[in-house]
Design an enzyme around this catalytic site. Structure first.
Site, PDB file in Angstrom:
ATOM      1  N   ASN A 295     -12.660  -3.659   3.169  1.00 19.50           N
ATOM      2  CA  ASN A 295     -13.590  -2.540   3.293  1.00 19.50           C
ATOM      3  C   ASN A 295     -14.622  -2.691   2.178  1.00 19.50           C
ATOM      4  O   ASN A 295     -14.249  -2.848   1.021  1.00 19.50           O
ATOM      5  CB  ASN A 295     -12.860  -1.203   3.151  1.00 19.50           C
ATOM      6  CG  ASN A 295     -11.859  -0.986   4.268  1.00 19.50           C
ATOM      7  OD1 ASN A 295     -12.111  -1.343   5.412  1.00 19.50           O
ATOM      8  ND2 ASN A 295     -10.721  -0.419   3.937  1.00 19.50           N
TER       9      ASN A 295
ATOM     10  N   HIS B  20      -6.670  -5.970   2.743  1.00 23.88           N
ATOM     11  CA  HIS B  20      -5.514  -5.336   3.358  1.00 23.88           C
ATOM     12  C   HIS B  20      -4.901  -6.342   4.317  1.00 23.88           C
ATOM     13  O   HIS B  20      -5.595  -6.854   5.200  1.00 23.88           O
ATOM     14  CB  HIS B  20      -5.934  -4.100   4.169  1.00 23.88           C
ATOM     15  CG  HIS B  20      -6.552  -3.016   3.359  1.00 23.88           C
ATOM     16  ND1 HIS B  20      -5.866  -1.882   3.007  1.00 23.88           N
ATOM     17  CD2 HIS B  20      -7.802  -2.882   2.846  1.00 23.88           C
ATOM     18  CE1 HIS B  20      -6.671  -1.092   2.301  1.00 23.88           C
ATOM     19  NE2 HIS B  20      -7.846  -1.675   2.185  1.00 23.88           N
TER      20      HIS B  20
ATOM     21  N   HIS C 163     -10.450  -5.819  -2.585  1.00 27.74           N
ATOM     22  CA  HIS C 163      -9.071  -6.040  -2.171  1.00 27.74           C
ATOM     23  C   HIS C 163      -9.011  -6.262  -0.669  1.00 27.74           C
ATOM     24  O   HIS C 163      -9.810  -5.697   0.077  1.00 27.74           O
ATOM     25  CB  HIS C 163      -8.164  -4.875  -2.586  1.00 27.74           C
ATOM     26  CG  HIS C 163      -8.632  -3.536  -2.126  1.00 27.74           C
ATOM     27  ND1 HIS C 163      -9.701  -2.877  -2.722  1.00 27.74           N
ATOM     28  CD2 HIS C 163      -8.198  -2.726  -1.134  1.00 27.74           C
ATOM     29  CE1 HIS C 163      -9.884  -1.712  -2.112  1.00 27.74           C
ATOM     30  NE2 HIS C 163      -8.986  -1.597  -1.143  1.00 27.74           N
TER      31      HIS C 163
ATOM     32  N   ASP D 137       0.852  -1.189   0.000  1.00 29.71           N
ATOM     33  CA  ASP D 137       0.000   0.000   0.000  1.00 29.71           C
ATOM     34  C   ASP D 137       0.895   1.249   0.000  1.00 29.71           C
ATOM     35  O   ASP D 137       1.902   1.282   0.703  1.00 29.71           O
ATOM     36  CB  ASP D 137      -0.890  -0.013   1.252  1.00 29.71           C
ATOM     37  CG  ASP D 137      -2.030   0.986   1.171  1.00 29.71           C
ATOM     38  OD1 ASP D 137      -1.744   2.197   1.094  1.00 29.71           O
ATOM     39  OD2 ASP D 137      -3.193   0.563   1.192  1.00 29.71           O
TER      40      ASP D 137
END
Length: 119
Positions: free
Chosen positions: A89, A104, A102, A32
């Protein structure tokens, strides 16, 4: 970038540079650019689904592959044994800003409690 193409699709295609951690036939993992922990890697299925619910309904086996890749990333990053967090999310209120599902993968330090509400 076409209107239908996401930032992640451009990263997967190599059009935008990324610090790639892992790649296989179905998933792509990269660091990220705004890390929230010492280790913060995004795991993206190469086939686009808007969010976690859409992926779970449309291709449960691909969801399983994303989770397996998250574990692989934890192993590669040396946080498998110390612990790591995997977060999806889903949509705007949860903070999803790129509408290509996606995960994390976060770790490498104590993360504290998740979702605690100060009240």
């Amino acid at each position: 970038m076409s209107e239908d193409e996401t930032l992640f699709e451009r990263i997967i295609a190599g059009e935008i540079p990324a610090d790639v951690v892992y790649e296989d036939e179905t998933t792509f993992a990269f660091r990220d650019i705004r890390p929230q922990a010492r280790v913060h890697v995004l795991v993206v299925p190469k086939k686009r689904y808007r969010n976690l619910g859409e992926l779970a309904a449309g291709d449960p086996s691909l969801l399983s592959e994303v989770v397996a890749t998250a574990r692989k990333v934890a192993e590669l990053e040396g946080i498998l044994d110390s612990g790591y967090r995997v977060v999806f999310n889903t949509d705007g209120d949860a903070g999803q800003t790129v509408f290509h599902v996606h995960a994390h993968v976060l770790g490498g330090e104590p993360l504290g409690f998740f979702g605690a509400h100060a009240g």
